[in-house]
Write an enzyme that holds these catalytic residues in place. Structure first.
Site, short mmCIF file in Angstrom:
data_model
loop_
_atom_site.label_atom_id
_atom_site.label_comp_id
_atom_site.label_asym_id
_atom_site.label_seq_id
_atom_site.Cartn_x
_atom_site.Cartn_y
_atom_site.Cartn_z
N ARG A 113 0.83 -0.70 -0.12
CA ARG A 113 -0.01 0.33 -0.07
C ARG A 113 1.05 1.37 0.28
NH1 ARG A 113 -4.77 2.17 0.73
NH2 ARG A 113 -5.80 0.00 1.27
N GLU A 121 -9.47 5.31 6.67
CA GLU A 121 -7.75 5.13 7.34
C GLU A 121 -7.92 6.58 6.72
OE1 GLU A 121 -6.31 1.60 6.98
OE2 GLU A 121 -8.43 1.04 7.28
#
Lengths: 740, 447
Positions: free
Chosen positions: A315, A692
């Site tokens: 990521r 997030e």
């Protein structure tokens, strides 16, 4: 696009789980009383790296009231927790590889007896050299995963003489999840060779796999039920698989319920953390501020076992250059193995480290160009039709420019930028900006875990039981999914009851992570609801009946109102060799403007305000949405200003809340959440997800604001008073002295 | 092994009598014996506030109280808050979205109630201060502040509870007089250890450095309580809590820096329970109440069965965590000479705004005649093995004026011997001693 004429979605519906929580009647794992339950405890390694030369549990087993003492040899199944690389033992067999690694388990009639049993176990270690530094581990070749992105030709671009190039090396610390509820599990034998595990967790299906693997039983005999969970933030994603498997082994061995509740100190010492990171970055732009090339070398300290490190790194890799148009990009990223506590998932998942570097570079670049940092972002911002550095062409739902405009307006950016620059005296204000984007869901590396299920059962009185495989961890899942279920069924939201996740109710629905829950479980619910509506429609036709009347009529006509739903996201393709393709299905976009006050005599930084903007698609519930932003921003402020772990010989020195510092009510500024809604067509009612992003781009906005206030660049966080003060000393000593 | 003892208390407006192990904390009594699991154990060290209950009207961390300390007390827990309907605070937490994972919420609600019971119209600053002993990791606190603000001013459903249950008086564990307490220390010398606020002792117990079974309570000993004027001195009983010192006009007049120091200690729960005697006995070089005492020529009164002695505070401490206090002695109180026109200031740097241990602290006491300093005391915390006076700095300051202040800044840097530790660095501490000194002196001079 979805029809926006919703009645429940988008409303500030009250949390169904709140009344029990404010009354103190919600039962968390440590609140459950099971008659006849034993106390579990774990013997842990005091060494970072050692060979176990003797492990004698004979005496401990003879203590009256001690019901089981287990070592690696007593594990009936496999002594490895199923995870990406499955390298993580349930109990150390021959070697211990980090301080706190589990070596033996006990179950006893009381907490005191369990502690006594631990003290009685004879264990001897031969200490081995420990790798404690990530750069050393890199030199030693201890690489767990290596990813890359290749776009355009960075070398030639950087070779051009006409570009402005800035570069830096950035360091970020461990971050502790610091959920207020420590991890805990209770294992109950099911009487047929299996175990039911109850506990605090984000991912029941991870725990289920760990339990079944350790016991050597079918997944169906390893039933896992999530109890009310007191915070997760990623810390209860991968890490609970260990205590889950351990408590199951003890319950299985004793035939009795066993509780294993970690103390705060134990939890901080051995459970996962945010990876410490080091990023080297070169950023090149034309003199009028067009980004041309970015080169990134990204390193994470994974700790002793891989857990989720490869996907955390992935990521960070694909998001390393920020939400900007960049024709040439080269990213090399590695996560290395050290003899320290395994790091794992933490809100932001590999992005906060690299975004701190990337956005610090943008602020530096703006300064070098003599450009407003906001203008630099706006000039390069991804929009519809643009490609990410992985060559993913974004065709819809790209609200980044709106987000930038909204945070600028909210903060009165231009005026304050000028006004604060005129501050004189020892206490000076500053205002800074940082941005990020976030690919929602599990992405190219996690496709196999992507689908999610839901089970909807309509009872005769019209009330609806909703079961999903994802979990409520405080983020508001129950509320949001209740709204989606009510909207999709056309029933009053008060009649929807989202029950505790239980692996026996729904198929493996993947983890509760990556801001995926609203979209994945929400779509599974809509799928099930559509089936139920399809069963109802022929019965009720256009009769104008209320929900309850319609349900009663269906019952009368013997039409069953229950369905399973299943959501499978659109396919994506990605080439790991070139780092090109659709890394994630779609993206959310975020920017923060942070205002600070720096005391230039003490180095203390106080956050005054945070304007936090997020394009999250349709907001299902503005209250829970704002709550996600406010909480994430404060975690980000902690990361920026105070949070870090100190280690000695691999042992964490600050393992309690008096030494691991998180923000208190007196430390938080005014926070203005700004939710921008660019709908995403596949998301339920256009939702994208929100969990997030709020934490990710806070730290670089803080350090940019500190730079604006005090003229110093911090390439390492947290921006403690000591660090700010030292940088000010170096600056005041003059340019010659500050040069390395 | 722990004894079984009888306890009686008023719990959520009901009388409760029970027999329990003597080594239980209040939190254990509530959760394990009475099955009231609303109070949560987030840390067991009074750092998170998730176990907050209200004891005799004050918010307290139930993990830092022994069960026998509530004998005869009025205790309120989250379970007793709702009447026919929810308490306005509970409603407000639901309405504003102040609840996420919820683990901190019972503690937040009880801290909020303790605040609003005393200050029904609390404003935002008071609300933040009132909740400063409670950690939340989900909400960023914003909606929690909004919840308490929404409940402020709304009528509470129950009148304040009144003590109605006479204590069961668990003898040994809760002496009522100084004589009894000293007897216990003498007879079980070395084994029996006193506890008052519990804010240090029970933290040590959690770390395994202190057995809970050997503790006995000092908070019912009448001779240790009180703040009063005695023979031209201010006398503060060892059992005076930080909150009591903050609230005392007498303390503010005689040692102005002391209530300022008390106000930054811990959060409300710690200040409500922690005592001056405990802060002295713990002998931390970072203790915040101690520099003010140094800067006021305080004398510590020690007492045992056979003796009484007075000790100037600077001679009381012998090193980090070390003092002259003998195992059979108790701290009776502290005596401070009253000096007309005294001014004072306490400043410190911590790692955050609440619940912080000082990195460096400074207390200044001064009197002036005709605008010039006449008497000067400077003491510093967390920059040496004990709190220290800075005599050269004091001498420099006596000169008065800007030049003197500049010399004092240099002097103080030479008079401290800080170390590197988890909280800060040697170099930073040394420099900050000078910064804080200058700020404190300016505040005193401008007062």
């Amino acid at each position: 696009m979805e029809d926006t004429g919703t009645t429940v979605v988008g409303e500030r519906v009250r949390r169904p789980d709140a009344p029990d929580k404010v009354k103190g009647t919600a039962l968390y794992i440590d609140d459950l009383a099971l008659s006849g339950s034993l106390w579990g405890a774990v013997l842990r390694s005091p060494h970072a790296h050692a060979r176990i030369t003797r492990l004698d549990v004979a005496r401990a087993r003879t203590i009256p009231g001690v019901r089981a003492v287990l070592t690696a040899r007593d594990i009936p199944g496999r002594n490895l927790i199923p995870m990406i690389q499955s390298d993580w033992p349930v109990l150390a067999a021959e070697f211990v590889r980090h301080v706190g690694e589990a070596v033996a388990l006990v179950a006893a009639e009381s907490r005191d007896l369990a502690a006594e049993a631990l003290r009685t176990i004879a264990v001897e270690y031969e200490r081995l050299p420990a790798l404690l530094d990530m750069e050393e581990a890199l030199r030693a070749g201890e690489v767990m995963a290596h990813w890359k992105v290749r776009r355009g030709d960075v070398q030639s671009a950087l070779g051009r003489g006409d570009l402005v190039v800035v570069e830096g090396t950035y360091r970020t610390p461990y971050q502790e999840h610091a959920y207020i509820e420590p991890n805990g599990m209770i294992g109950v034998p099911d009487g047929r060779g299996g175990v039911i595990v109850y506990g605090s967790m984000q991912c029941p299906f991870y725990v289920q796999k760990a339990v079944a693997s350790a016991l050597g039983c079918d997944l169906a005999r390893a039933r896992v039920v999530q109890t009310v969970t007191g915070g997760g933030f990623g810390g209860k994603e991968d890490a609970p698989s260990a205590p889950g498997a351990q408590v199951a082994l003890l319950a299985h061995a004793t035939g009795r319920p066993v509780r294993l509740i970690l103390s705060r100190e134990e939890d901080m010492a051995v459970m996962s953390k945010r990876h410490p990171g080091r990023v080297r970055m070169r950023t090149a732009a034309t003199r009028d501020g067009e980004l041309v090339a970015v080169e990134v070398d990204y390193l994470l300290d994974g700790g002793a076992y891989a857990t989720l490190s490869p996907v955390v790194l992935f990521r960070g890799t694909v998001h390393a250059c920020g939400p900007y148009r960049i024709p040439n990009a080269r990213v090399e990223s590695r996560v290395v193995r050290t003899h320290k506590v395994p790091c794992g998932a933490f809100r932001g998942f590999g992005e906060p480290q690299v975004v701190f570097a990337c956005e610090s570079q943008m602020d530096r670049l703006a300064e070098r160009l003599g450009m407003d940092p906001l203008m630099l972002r706006l000039k390069n911002a991804l929009g519809e039709g643009d490609e990410t550095i992985t060559g993913h062409k974004l065709t819809s739902s790209v609200g980044f420019r709106d987000v930038l405009d909204r945070v600028a307006a909210s903060s009165d950016w231009s005026r304050k930028r000028a006004e604060y620059a005129r501050d004189a005296g020892p206490v000076r204000r500053g205002i800074g900006l940082a941005a990020c984007y976030y690919g929602v869901g599990l992405g190219a590396l996690g496709k196999h875990l992507n689908p999610a299920g839901a089970s909807l059962v309509v009872a005769g009185d019209g009330s609806v039981t909703v079961a999903v495989g994802t979990t409520e961890i405080g983020q508001g899942m129950i509320t949001v999914l209740s709204q989606i279920a009510a909207e999709a069924l056309g029933c009053p939201v008060e009649l929807v009851h989202v029950v505790e996740p239980d692996t026996s109710r729904v198929p493996d629905s993947g983890p509760t992570v990556a801001s995926r829950t609203t979209v994945m479980s929400g779509n599974a619910i809509r799928d099930a609801a559509a089936k139920i509506r399809a069963a109802m429609e022929p019965v009720i036709a256009d009769s104008g009946l209320s929900w309850r009347e319609a349900v009663a009529l269906c019952a009368q006509k013997q039409v069953g109102l229950a369905a399973h739903g299943w959501a499978v996201p659109p396919a994506i393709t990605f080439d790991l060799e070139t780092g090109q393709g659709e890394a994630y299905m779609y993206y959310t976009f975020s920017a923060n403007v942070v205002e600070v006050e720096v005391d230039t005599e003490t180095g203390e930084t106080r956050a005054l305000a945070v304007h936090s903007g997020h394009d999250t698609g349709k907001v299902i519930n503005p209250t829970t949405g704002e709550g996600q932003v406010e909480g994430g921003v404060v975690q980000g402020l902690g990361y920026a200003l105070v949070e870090e772990h100190a280690l000695k010989d691999g042992r964490i020195l600050n393992d309690q809340f008096s030494t691991y510092i998180i923000p208190t009510p007196l430390d938080v500024p005014e926070i203005r959440p700004i939710l921008v809604e660019h709908p995403y067509a596949w998301g339920p009612y256009g939702a994208k997800g929100l969990g997030e992003t709020p934490v990710i781009a806070v730290a670089p906005a803080v350090t940019a604001a500190i730079h604006h206030a005090a003229g110093i660049r911090l390439d390492e966080i947290p921006a403690t008073p000591e660090r700010v003060w030292a940088a000010l000393q170096a600056k005041n000593a003059g340019p010659t002295a500050s040069r390395p | 092994m722990a004894d079984l003892i009888d306890l009686a208390l008023t719990l959520n407006r009901q009388p409760v009598r029970l027999r329990a192990r003597s080594d239980l904390r209040l939190l254990d009594l509530l959760r394990d014996e009475l099955r009231l699991t609303g109070a949560k154990e987030g840390c067991g060290k009074g750092e998170c506030g998730a176990c907050t209950v209200i004891v005799d009207g004050h918010a307290a961390d139930s993990c830092l109280m022994m069960a026998f300390q509530v004998d005869g007390a009025v205790v309120e827990t989250i379970e007793g808050l709702a009447g026919a309907g929810l308490h306005p605070l509970q409603d407000a937490f639901i309405e504003t979205g102040g609840v996420q994972c919820g683990i901190c919420i019972p503690g937040m609600v009880m801290a909020g109630k303790a605040l609003l019971d005393r200050q029904p119209q609390a404003d935002l600053d008071s609300i933040r201060a009132g909740l400063a002993g409670n950690l939340c990791r989900c909400t960023g606190y914003t909606k929690i502040f909004a919840a308490v603000a929404r409940a402020a001013g709304q009528p509470a459903p129950h009148p304040p509870a009144v003590a109605s249950t006479p204590p069961a008086a668990p003898g040994y564990y809760r002496p009522r007089s100084l004589e009894e307490a000293l007897e216990i220390l003498t007879q079980r010398g070395g084994e029996a250890r006193p506890v008052a606020g519990g804010t240090d002792v029970l933290v040590k117990a959690k770390d395994g450095q202190q057995s809970r079974a050997s503790l006995f309570d000092l908070t019912a000993v009448a001779e240790l309580r009180g703040i009063e004027e005695r023979d031209g001195h201010l006398w503060i009983g060892a059992g005076a809590t930080h909150t009591e010192m903050i609230d005392s006009p007498l303390v503010a007049r005689v040692i102005p820096s002391l209530p300022q120091a008390c106000a930054v200690i811990g959060g409300p729960q710690i200040r409500n329970r922690g005592t001056l005697g405990g802060n002295l006995a713990n002998a931390s070089p970072a203790a915040d109440t101690v520099p003010p005492l140094y800067a006021a020529d305080a004398v510590v009164e020690l007492v045992s069965v056979s003796s009484r002695r007075d000790m100037p505070v600077a001679q009381f401490f012998t090193g980090p965590r070390q003092s002259v206090l003998a195992p059979d002695e108790l701290i009776l109180g502290v005596r401070v000479p009253i000096r007309a026109g005294v001014r004072g200031c306490f400043l410190r740097l911590g790692q955050r705004q609440a619940q912080a241990i000082s990195k460096v602290s400074v207390a200044v006491g001064m009197t002036f005649r005709d605008g010039r300093p006449e008497w000067v005391r400077v003491a510093l915390g967390a920059v040496a093995p004990t709190v220290v006076r800075a005599p050269e700095t004091e001498k420099a300051l006596l000169e008065g004026g800007y030049e003197a202040l500049r010399r004092a800044r240099e002097a103080v840097k030479a008079e401290v011997v800080p170390i590197d530790d988890l909280r800060s660095s040697r170099a930073y501490r040394r420099e900050m001693a000078a910064v804080l000194l200058e700020r404190a002196v300016r505040r005193v001079a401008e007062a």
